[in-house]
Write a protein that holds these residues in place. Sequence first.
Motif, PDB file in Angstrom:
ATOM      1  N   ALA A 168       1.042  -1.097   0.470  1.00  0.00           N
ATOM      2  CA  ALA A 168      -0.029  -0.121  -0.153  1.00  0.00           C
ATOM      3  C   ALA A 168       0.652   1.499   0.598  1.00  0.00           C
ATOM      4  CB  ALA A 168      -0.847  -0.242   1.212  1.00  0.00           C
ATOM      5  N   VAL A 169       2.110   1.166   1.018  1.00  0.00           N
ATOM      6  CA  VAL A 169       2.558   2.233   0.971  1.00  0.00           C
ATOM      7  C   VAL A 169       3.296   2.604  -1.029  1.00  0.00           C
ATOM      8  CG1 VAL A 169       4.977   3.273   1.097  1.00  0.00           C
ATOM      9  CG2 VAL A 169       3.957   1.844   3.007  1.00  0.00           C
ATOM     10  N   HIS A 170       4.032   1.918  -1.778  1.00  0.00           N
ATOM     11  CA  HIS A 170       4.122   2.237  -2.444  1.00  0.00           C
ATOM     12  C   HIS A 170       2.748   2.291  -4.091  1.00  0.00           C
ATOM     13  CE1 HIS A 170       8.513   1.897  -1.604  1.00  0.00           C
ATOM     14  NE2 HIS A 170       7.954   0.476  -2.059  1.00  0.00           N
ATOM     15  N   VAL A 171       1.723   1.807  -3.552  1.00  0.00           N
ATOM     16  CA  VAL A 171       0.232   2.147  -4.977  1.00  0.00           C
ATOM     17  C   VAL A 171       0.259   3.712  -4.412  1.00  0.00           C
ATOM     18  CG1 VAL A 171      -1.514   1.597  -5.020  1.00  0.00           C
ATOM     19  CG2 VAL A 171      -0.055  -0.077  -5.199  1.00  0.00           C
ATOM     20  N   ALA A 172       0.372   3.976  -2.979  1.00  0.00           N
ATOM     21  CA  ALA A 172      -0.099   5.017  -2.659  1.00  0.00           C
ATOM     22  C   ALA A 172       1.134   5.763  -3.122  1.00  0.00           C
ATOM     23  CB  ALA A 172      -0.167   4.984  -0.911  1.00  0.00           C
ATOM     24  N   GLY A 185      -0.693   5.035   2.296  1.00  0.00           N
ATOM     25  CA  GLY A 185      -1.379   3.684   2.421  1.00  0.00           C
ATOM     26  C   GLY A 185      -3.036   4.203   3.226  1.00  0.00           C
ATOM     27  N   LYS A 186      -2.932   4.362   4.384  1.00  0.00           N
ATOM     28  CA  LYS A 186      -4.153   4.421   5.150  1.00  0.00           C
ATOM     29  C   LYS A 186      -5.228   5.216   4.162  1.00  0.00           C
ATOM     30  CE  LYS A 186      -5.793   5.834   9.500  1.00  0.00           C
ATOM     31  NZ  LYS A 186      -5.518   5.898  11.046  1.00  0.00           N
ATOM     32  N   GLU A 187      -4.658   6.322   3.785  1.00  0.00           N
ATOM     33  CA  GLU A 187      -5.496   7.484   3.040  1.00  0.00           C
ATOM     34  C   GLU A 187      -5.920   6.660   2.155  1.00  0.00           C
ATOM     35  OE1 GLU A 187      -3.684  11.612   5.272  1.00  0.00           O
ATOM     36  OE2 GLU A 187      -2.867  10.715   2.975  1.00  0.00           O
ATOM     37  N   LEU A 188      -5.015   5.890   1.310  1.00  0.00           N
ATOM     38  CA  LEU A 188      -5.720   5.852   0.589  1.00  0.00           C
ATOM     39  C   LEU A 188      -7.084   3.998   0.534  1.00  0.00           C
ATOM     40  CD1 LEU A 188      -5.525   5.465  -3.059  1.00  0.00           C
ATOM     41  CD2 LEU A 188      -3.680   3.068  -2.363  1.00  0.00           C
ATOM     42  N   GLU A 193     -12.469   3.188   0.256  1.00  0.00           N
ATOM     43  CA  GLU A 193     -13.854   3.198   1.500  1.00  0.00           C
ATOM     44  C   GLU A 193     -14.922   4.636   1.431  1.00  0.00           C
ATOM     45  OE1 GLU A 193     -12.436   2.600   4.772  1.00  0.00           O
ATOM     46  OE2 GLU A 193     -11.317   0.473   4.186  1.00  0.00           O
ATOM     47  N   GLN A 194     -14.459   5.451   0.870  1.00  0.00           N
ATOM     48  CA  GLN A 194     -15.476   6.861   0.118  1.00  0.00           C
ATOM     49  C   GLN A 194     -15.973   6.821  -1.016  1.00  0.00           C
ATOM     50  OE1 GLN A 194     -12.827  10.160   1.639  1.00  0.00           O
ATOM     51  NE2 GLN A 194     -12.623   9.234   3.522  1.00  0.00           N
ATOM     52  N   GLY A 195     -15.987   5.629  -1.846  1.00  0.00           N
ATOM     53  CA  GLY A 195     -16.258   5.274  -2.981  1.00  0.00           C
ATOM     54  C   GLY A 195     -15.355   6.007  -4.496  1.00  0.00           C
ATOM     55  N   ASP A 196     -14.135   6.700  -3.869  1.00  0.00           N
ATOM     56  CA  ASP A 196     -13.597   6.598  -5.171  1.00  0.00           C
ATOM     57  C   ASP A 196     -12.592   5.519  -5.778  1.00  0.00           C
ATOM     58  OD1 ASP A 196     -11.025   7.422  -6.131  1.00  0.00           O
ATOM     59  OD2 ASP A 196     -10.975   8.983  -5.360  1.00  0.00           O
ATOM     60  N   LEU A 197     -12.934   5.774  -6.900  1.00  0.00           N
ATOM     61  CA  LEU A 197     -12.680   4.851  -8.082  1.00  0.00           C
ATOM     62  C   LEU A 197     -11.827   4.534  -8.093  1.00  0.00           C
ATOM     63  CD1 LEU A 197     -16.156   4.720 -10.832  1.00  0.00           C
ATOM     64  CD2 LEU A 197     -15.969   3.207  -8.616  1.00  0.00           C
ATOM     65  N   GLN A 198     -10.829   5.750  -8.781  1.00  0.00           N
ATOM     66  CA  GLN A 198      -9.310   5.318  -8.974  1.00  0.00           C
ATOM     67  C   GLN A 198      -8.837   4.575  -7.645  1.00  0.00           C
ATOM     68  OE1 GLN A 198      -7.069   9.215 -10.885  1.00  0.00           O
ATOM     69  NE2 GLN A 198      -9.307  10.013 -11.096  1.00  0.00           N
ATOM     70  N   ALA A 199      -8.765   5.032  -6.446  1.00  0.00           N
ATOM     71  CA  ALA A 199      -8.263   4.349  -5.551  1.00  0.00           C
ATOM     72  C   ALA A 199      -8.307   3.279  -5.126  1.00  0.00           C
ATOM     73  CB  ALA A 199      -8.798   4.776  -3.758  1.00  0.00           C
ATOM     74  N   ARG A 200     -10.148   2.236  -5.564  1.00  0.00           N
ATOM     75  CA  ARG A 200     -10.338   1.231  -5.573  1.00  0.00           C
ATOM     76  C   ARG A 200      -9.456   0.322  -6.746  1.00  0.00           C
ATOM     77  NH1 ARG A 200     -14.750  -1.587  -4.541  1.00  0.00           N
ATOM     78  NH2 ARG A 200     -15.725  -3.399  -6.049  1.00  0.00           N
ATOM     79  N   LYS A 201      -9.091   1.278  -8.051  1.00  0.00           N
ATOM     80  CA  LYS A 201      -9.326   0.608  -9.220  1.00  0.00           C
ATOM     81  C   LYS A 201      -7.432   0.042  -8.892  1.00  0.00           C
ATOM     82  CE  LYS A 201      -7.756   0.620 -13.536  1.00  0.00           C
ATOM     83  NZ  LYS A 201      -6.076   0.590 -13.955  1.00  0.00           N
ATOM     84  N   ALA A 202      -6.741   1.241  -7.890  1.00  0.00           N
ATOM     85  CA  ALA A 202      -5.145   0.650  -7.339  1.00  0.00           C
ATOM     86  C   ALA A 202      -5.687   0.041  -6.393  1.00  0.00           C
ATOM     87  CB  ALA A 202      -4.757   2.629  -6.632  1.00  0.00           C
ATOM     88  N   LEU A 203      -6.241  -0.071  -5.371  1.00  0.00           N
ATOM     89  CA  LEU A 203      -5.941  -1.366  -4.650  1.00  0.00           C
ATOM     90  C   LEU A 203      -5.957  -2.781  -5.319  1.00  0.00           C
ATOM     91  CD1 LEU A 203      -7.043   0.993  -1.334  1.00  0.00           C
ATOM     92  CD2 LEU A 203      -4.665  -0.076  -1.669  1.00  0.00           C
TER      93      LEU A 203
END
Length: 284
Positions: A168-172, A185-188, A193-203
């Motif tokens: 998650a560190v490098h993905v963030a 990573g925690k904020e990602l 969880e807030q519905g951000d589709l880009q964040a969802r795709k990255a994870l």
Amino acid sequence: MSIAVFDIGGSAIKFGLWKNNQLEHLGKFVTPETFEKMLEDMKNTLTSFEKVDGIAISAPGAVNVKKRVIEGISAVPYLHQRPIFDELEAFFDLPIAIENDANCAGICEMEIGAGKGIKQAVFVVIGTGVGGAIFINGQIYKGAHLFGGEFGLMQNTNGQTLSINGTAVHVAERFSKKIGQPITGKELYEKKEQGDLQARKALFEMYENIAQSLYNIQVSIDPEMVILGGGISARPELAEELSTRLSSLLEKENIGSIMPKIVSCQYQNNANLIGAALNFQNSY
């Protein structure tokens, strides 16, 4: 038996007292810049304990017990390529046991944690990078060059290592560049969880990369269980997402019957310290 235990990290050294199969007097101090200062800080820590029978250490690097040195490289360079076992024993006048940090965490989980009773298992630690340990017939397998369990160096189909693709560190960090602002990573995860589709795709891409590597581990080592460690392992979705993805990859090759059980570790942040103590007990 009372054992002083230390877990040496790049920024901090955690410590505790292992007595009656329990950890007591937990604390930490900043990782010193020199070996001599580390010895001094460890000695000062021992003054707060009652008499101890030995010192157990969880350390980065390739710990060569036979040669009594720590090989390889790490964020604490002064640990390496010196007669560190002999130096510590001479300085403290106590028996010393040292083992690699990921191996220590794996020993803890296999002996008293999530892997208790399991014979064939791999322990995968996901933090800033990815590390791990391999257990065959209940015994740790280090490999011919002490590189057994260095799962972070496995390459994914994009040519990058799992340590780059699977944390998650490098993905963030990569996500931060896309949106033009730094996030952790925690904020990602919070964005997802807030519905951000880009964040969802990255994870989800991160999960796919980890699952790819787990597939290669499974068809190579064939463990009964995969135990997940590192801070991210506290998230229940991690084991669930990886189980779903690995199962799908195995089914595509008609080998779904070899699917391992994927679980999160039980002892979390204390696993290294406990494993170091258990390694001491096993060594003496």
